[in-house]
Design an enzyme around this catalytic site. Structure first.
Site, PDB file in Angstrom:
ATOM      1  N   GLY A 216      -0.815  -7.274  43.840  1.00  0.00           N
ATOM      2  CA  GLY A 216      -1.520  -6.437  42.878  1.00  0.00           C
ATOM      3  C   GLY A 216      -2.475  -5.456  43.502  1.00  0.00           C
ATOM      4  O   GLY A 216      -3.130  -4.692  42.794  1.00  0.00           O
TER       5      GLY A 216
ATOM      6  N   GLY B  53      -0.419 -10.225  51.933  1.00  0.00           N
ATOM      7  CA  GLY B  53      -1.675 -10.484  52.614  1.00  0.00           C
ATOM      8  C   GLY B  53      -1.947 -11.985  52.598  1.00  0.00           C
ATOM      9  O   GLY B  53      -1.094 -12.795  52.186  1.00  0.00           O
TER      10      GLY B  53
ATOM     11  N   GLU C 148      -2.928 -15.481  51.357  1.00  0.00           N
ATOM     12  CA  GLU C 148      -2.872 -16.077  50.034  1.00  0.00           C
ATOM     13  C   GLU C 148      -3.661 -17.380  50.062  1.00  0.00           C
ATOM     14  O   GLU C 148      -3.333 -18.302  50.818  1.00  0.00           O
ATOM     15  CB  GLU C 148      -1.425 -16.316  49.594  1.00  0.00           C
ATOM     16  CG  GLU C 148      -0.673 -15.021  49.342  1.00  0.00           C
ATOM     17  CD  GLU C 148       0.659 -15.246  48.644  1.00  0.00           C
ATOM     18  OE1 GLU C 148       1.085 -16.411  48.555  1.00  0.00           O
ATOM     19  OE2 GLU C 148       1.269 -14.259  48.204  1.00  0.00           O
TER      20      GLU C 148
ATOM     21  N   THR D 270       3.022  -1.901  47.569  1.00  0.00           N
ATOM     22  CA  THR D 270       4.307  -1.228  47.344  1.00  0.00           C
ATOM     23  C   THR D 270       4.105   0.251  47.048  1.00  0.00           C
ATOM     24  O   THR D 270       4.825   1.117  47.578  1.00  0.00           O
ATOM     25  CB  THR D 270       5.057  -1.910  46.185  1.00  0.00           C
ATOM     26  OG1 THR D 270       5.247  -3.295  46.506  1.00  0.00           O
ATOM     27  CG2 THR D 270       6.409  -1.261  45.957  1.00  0.00           C
TER      28      THR D 270
ATOM     29  N   SER E 114       5.230  -7.283  41.367  1.00  0.00           N
ATOM     30  CA  SER E 114       4.816  -7.884  42.635  1.00  0.00           C
ATOM     31  C   SER E 114       6.017  -8.058  43.562  1.00  0.00           C
ATOM     32  O   SER E 114       7.060  -8.588  43.171  1.00  0.00           O
ATOM     33  CB  SER E 114       4.174  -9.249  42.363  1.00  0.00           C
ATOM     34  OG  SER E 114       3.860  -9.901  43.570  1.00  0.00           O
TER      35      SER E 114
ATOM     36  N   ASN F 109       0.199  -9.180  39.032  1.00  0.00           N
ATOM     37  CA  ASN F 109       0.845  -7.874  39.234  1.00  0.00           C
ATOM     38  C   ASN F 109       2.139  -7.859  38.441  1.00  0.00           C
ATOM     39  O   ASN F 109       2.921  -8.815  38.503  1.00  0.00           O
ATOM     40  CB  ASN F 109       1.121  -7.671  40.732  1.00  0.00           C
ATOM     41  CG  ASN F 109       1.634  -6.275  41.036  1.00  0.00           C
ATOM     42  OD1 ASN F 109       1.770  -5.454  40.137  1.00  0.00           O
ATOM     43  ND2 ASN F 109       1.935  -6.007  42.279  1.00  0.00           N
TER      44      ASN F 109
END
Length: 1046
Positions: free
Chosen positions: A108, A380, A382, A112, A160, A157
């Protein structure tokens, strides 16, 4: 001269965190928030870009912005992702340095979108050409395909990425793209069979059910209802703002652009449908396959082209081969469900890998590669409430990326210092190699012990794996467990007994169970062989291990081993390239704009290591700049360098800093740059520059105002001299003229008196002669006076049609009498015409045209003269009965009337509504208002009428026109004269058409479809009284009986 801007100009907050003063976590967050509130979503840490997701569209990605950042220095403009993309592209093109762009951040945060922006910028600034544009389009269109199959809606997101993507874009020596290669990492295939609450499966499942037509979905044996499939969660099946049907069309178009054939696309969608069918197969102890849902198994077998019995046996039994022996065991219900889900996950993940391989075949470079730019879009760190095997290896990958980031950043700093001849100072920083070693060590690493435990004979569970970790890793300073030998965690109630905790550089992560099963990722050999036996064109490629001729008894590599190897390959690849970093940050969990949650951003700043980045960058010199722009920016601070410095730029900077008394320990001179250690020194220079600019602005204003006033004064003085000179010249000339005129005045006065005396004498002579003539002709004058008085008393009316005129009393007034009659009639007509309105004038013009067309030619004409031309006899715009018909006509209706359409079969009339507009003649049903025929005026050839008292007329169409298919129209109307007059006037007013010809004859031909019929008019006694009647005599003759004219 081009005006250069700077990162320091018009700055909101601090554009580069390296210059933040004082530096603390609170000031770091405050600076981010201040810039975010002003729509500044990009901030630098040296050459690293921090990108905050605005959750809305901003006008900062236009083609004008692309041109603004094109070929500009990185620090020349305000922070932007385009600046980083341009720096990377120019380094690749001009310096032959392979580049990589690493985009990291949590789900989120906009990773992308950031990768799309980088690729779109590179596509915009590189070369043009048919082949180059095709390559760029294929590279860009690979994104929608991968997003459909690899992205899903999560709680964080709506789009995602559930896989890591690394794309190598290859360029030729000119910097034009040649192609690329895509690598994927760790697709979250567990999502295929189970999704957390509030999340969806991969987009393609919903797009397929929403976007394909009914015929194709039936061919794939699918129901468009999401609730019919166990693998699709229902609570988030529909996402607000996400059009699955439109996105599916986009995906299909993108697949075609990338190079997929129609049969390949159908094969891919068949496998997607098979995964959905697979999730509906249920098992029970009696017969393995539930009889109620056996249809799903049958339909799946039909899609894959395999026998149902083969797949039933693969779900019921498991065969284990050891050397020359085969042992077959029966699966219980739980094992059967495990096998089903394992097949679904493997089928989808292998299909995804095949898609990437297929895309690579289309975009792969056939020529020798020259330069490469890599774009890495990966998870990234988590840190969830429940962290399992996926989070463990994702965080391992981020540890490796952080390690390479620190190494490459320090190496870049060191290389610049050496290049500039400045002494390198060792920088203290946290080296996370110890954490990487804890995870990847080949002997005692967690992944190695996990593989060893999975390969061990006997019962293997997460508990036995944890026992092994507690034995070997107990003393490691970054490993925590309550069951380890270290007593300091025995009373830590935040650490459950069945879990362990790893202290990553971004924070502590509590890891739960599920390691052994997810690492094994077993697919029973029976299912692989069943898939290989399928007749589907694609399925054999996905399960090559199912080939009976190539049975491999060796255990397949584990998921952890494969990921470790792929991460090693990725790190080796990145080590060979010049890195560029984009750190994506999510401002809030609500996916809402204008909301900045401090605690959430602080958490991301921690695990992204942004403060560590700033400290590493500031450990040496916080700011560096080439001598030329530095001198250009600050030269106004020293009298010796302002306004122009004639010597080398370095000497000018030295003079400048010496004059400003900057401490020598605050800066260092490199070969081409000045290095400033502390941001306070830079801000000191900026503050003095700001005050100096204000003083310079005041000086410029003062000089400008003085110049403006002096210029105005000189202009007024010059004007005064010119005016004075011209006035003196005028005064002298005026005096001379006055003196000369005074002499002529007396002569003129005498001349006027003589002329006046002569005129008086002539007047006396004229009056005398006139008086003698009156005395001689007095009787004539008396008669003329009487004539004019009688004419005044007997003046006729003002009507133009009144032809009366008083009689002439005297013969000698014949000419005068006739001329006065003519003059009076013209004046009367003019007065009458002046009373006309525009509408009335148009009516009279129509009456005049009717007279030209029908006077002395049509017996019906005299009776129409007194009838006004009304036009709209139906009041079509007001009558609600004709509202539908009025709406169907998009032009102004000039005439609306009821006519009779004559039937050639019996000569009888059918009532029709006739509408006349400037472009067409429309016939509509009288009852329903439905349009029966619409004939463009351009298709009309002529109109035929008789010479008698009837209202019949024929609309004849041009041969070969579109309207002539059904033939001519024979109609009758009580307003024939008005209809044909208006029709003729409209056709005559069109510049591109000839006026419609009006044929007046008692016998004419009418084309009915393929036959021509003669219409003949005779005088007789019609059956219906005074109106004309039509009667069919034979197939070629219609006879119209018209009553005899009175």
């Amino acid at each position: 001269m081009e005006v250069k801007t700077s990162l320091l100009d018009n700055m909101i907050g601090v554009g580069d965190m390296v210059l933040l003063e004082p530096l603390s976590e609170d000031t770091f967050l405050e600076n981010l928030k201040n810039r975010f509130d002003h729509n500044e979503i990009y901030t630098y840490i040296g050459s690293v870009v921090i990108s905050i997701n605005p959750y809305r569209s901003l006008p900062i990605y236009t083609p004008e912005k692309v041109e603004e950042y094109r070929n500009r220095n990185f620090y020349e403009l305000s922070p932007h992702i385009y600046a980083l993309a341009d720096e990377a592209y120019r380094s690749l093109r001009d310096q032959d340095k392979d580049q990589c762009i690493l985009i990291t951040g949590e789900s989120g945060a906009g990773k992308t979108e950031a990768s799309k922006l980088v690729m779109s910028y590179v596509a915009a600034v590189c070369g043009k050409g048919q082949e180059v544009n095709k390559v760029k389009e294929q590279l860009l269109q690979s994104n929608p395909v991968l997003e459909a199959f690899g992205n899903a809606k999560t709680v964080r997101n709506d789009n995602s990425s559930r896989f890591g993507k690394y794309m190598d874009i290859e360029f030729d020596f000119k910097g034009d793209p040649l192609g690329g290669v895509i690598s994927n990492y760790l697709l979250e295939k567990s999502r295929v069979v189970k999704q957390p609450r509030g999340e969806r499966n991969f987009h393609i499942f919903y797009q397929l059910l929403s976007g394909y037509g009914l015929v194709v979905t039936e061919k794939l044996k699918l129901d468009r209802d999401f609730s019919k499939y166990n693998y699709l969660s229902l609570d988030s099946a529909v996402v607000s703002g996400l059009d699955d049907a439109a996105n599916f069309r986009t995906v299909r178009n993108a697949m075609q652009i990338v190079g997929f054939m129609e049969d390949e696309m159908l094969s891919v969608l068949e496998l997607v449908a098979a995964v959905l069918k697979l999730g509906n197969i249920e098992f029970k102890p009696e017969s393995r396959c539930n009889g109620i849902d056996e249809s799903h198994l049958k339909e799946m077998c039909e899609l894959l082209g395999t026998e149902q019995s083969v797949l039933e046996r693969a779900f019921s039994y498991r065969t284990v081969e050891a050397k020359m022996e085969k042992v077959s065991t029966t699966l219980n219900v739980a094992q059967a469900y495990y096998a089903r889900d394992a097949l679904a996950k493997n089928l989808y993940s292998r299909l995804f890998s095949w898609l990437i391989t297929r895309i690579n075949e289309s975009i792969r470079v056939t020529k020798t590669r020259h330069k490469v730019m890599g774009v890495l879009d990966i998870y990234g760190f988590e840190i969830f409430e429940d962290n399992s095997f996926e989070q463990f290896i994702i965080n391992y990958c981020n540890e490796k990326l952080q390690q390479i980031f620190i190494e490459l950043t320090l190496r870049e700093e060191q290389e610049e210092y050496v290049r500039e001849g400045i002494e390198w100072t060792n920088i203290e920083y946290f080296n996370n190699a110890i954490i990487c070693d804890l995870i990847e060590n080949n002997q005692n690493g967690i992944l190695a012990m996990l593989d060893e435990e999975c390969l061990r004979p006997g019962t293997v569970t997460d508990e036995t794996f944890l026992d092994k970790l507690n034995t070997i890793c107990a003393e490691h300073q970054h490993f925590e467990s309550r069951l380890s030998k270290s007593s300091k965690f025995l009373t830590d109630h935040s650490l459950p007994h069945n879990c362990f905790r790893i202290q990553h550089y971004a924070g502590k992560v509590l890891v739960t169970a599920g390691f052994v099963d997810k690492n094994n990722d077993l697919l029973y050999r029976d299912l692989s062989q069943a898939m290989y036996k399928a007749n589907h064109s694609l399925i054999k490629q996905l399960f090559p291990e199912g080939n009976p001729a190539k049975v491999n008894l060796k255990r397949p590599p584990t998921a952890g081993f494969q990921f470790k190897a792929s991460v090693g390959t990725l790190m080796s690849n990145l080590q060979t390239k010049n890195p560029n970093y984009i750190r994506c940050v999510k401002p809030n969990d609500k996916k809402a704009s204008h909301i900045f949650t401090d605690s959430l951003v602080r958490h991301q700043v921690h695990y992204l290591g942004l403060m560590e980045n700033v400290r590493v960058r500031r450990a040496g010199y916080a700011f560096r700049q080439a001598y030329e722009p530095c001198l250009e920016r600050y030269k106004m601070l020293c009298k010796k360098t302002w306004p122009h410095w004639r010597g080398p730029a370095r000497e000018g900077v030295e003079v400048l800093l010496t004059d400003l008394q900057v401490p020598t320990e605050e800066f260092a001179y490199g070969r081409s740059k000045i290095f400033i250690r502390n941001p306070r020194t830079l801000f000191f220079l900026e503050e003095k520059r700001k005050r100096c600019l204000e003083d310079l602005a005041t000086l410029i204003q003062k000089i400008y105002r003085g110049w403006k006033c002096r210029s105005q004064f000189l202009l007024l003085k010059k004007s005064q001299i010119v005016v004075a000179a011209w006035y003196r010249r005028y005064a002298v000339s005026r005096f001379f003229v006055t003196a000369q005129n005074s002499k002529q005045t007396c002569a003129r006065k005498l001349l006027r008196e003589l002329k006046y005396q002569k005129k008086c004498e002539q007047a006396v002579t004229t009056i005398s002669a006139y008086w003698h003539e009156i005395q001689l002709n007095f009787p004539v004058f008396v008669q003329m006076q009487k004539y004019f008085l009688d004419l005044k008393r007997n003046m006729p009316s003002m009507s133009p049609i009144d032809k009366s005129w008083p009689a002439r009393p005297y013969l000698f007034l014949e000419g005068v009498h006739t001329e006065l009659k003519r003059i009076f009639h013209l004046w009367r007509c003019k007065k009458y015409r002046s009373q006309f309105t525009e509408d009335k004038k148009a009516v009279y013009e129509e009456k005049l045209k009717a007279s030209e067309l029908f006077k002395d030619k049509k017996a019906l004409y005299p009776s129409s003269v007194s009838q006004p031309f009304k036009g709209d006899y139906l009041e079509i715009s007001k009558n609600p009965k004709y509202q539908k018909l009025n709406n169907a006509v998009d032009e102004k209706v000039l005439l609306a009337d009821v006519v009779n359409k004559i039937n050639r079969a019996n000569g009888k009339g059918s009532p029709r509504l006739l509408l006349l507009t400037r472009r067409s003649v429309i016939l509509a049903d009288q009852k329903t208002g439905q349009v029966k025929a619409s004939v463009p005026l351009a298709d009309l050839a002529s109109v035929s009428v008789s010479t008698q008292m009837d209202g019949f007329f024929a609309l004849k169409l041009k041969e070969g026109s579109a309207s002539a298919v059904k033939g001519d129209f024979l109609l009758s109307s009580d307003h024939l004269i008005e209809i044909i007059t208006k029709l003729h006037r409209i056709s005559a007013s069109a510049a591109e058409r000839e006026p419609i010809n009006v044929d007046i004859s008692d016998e004419f031909l009418v084309q009915f479809k393929h036959d021509k019929v003669c219409v003949k008019f005779i005088q007789g006694s019609p059956k219906n009284g005074n109106s004309a009647s039509c009667k069919r005599k034979n197939n070629r003759l219609l006879e119209v009986s018209v009553p005899t004219s009175p």
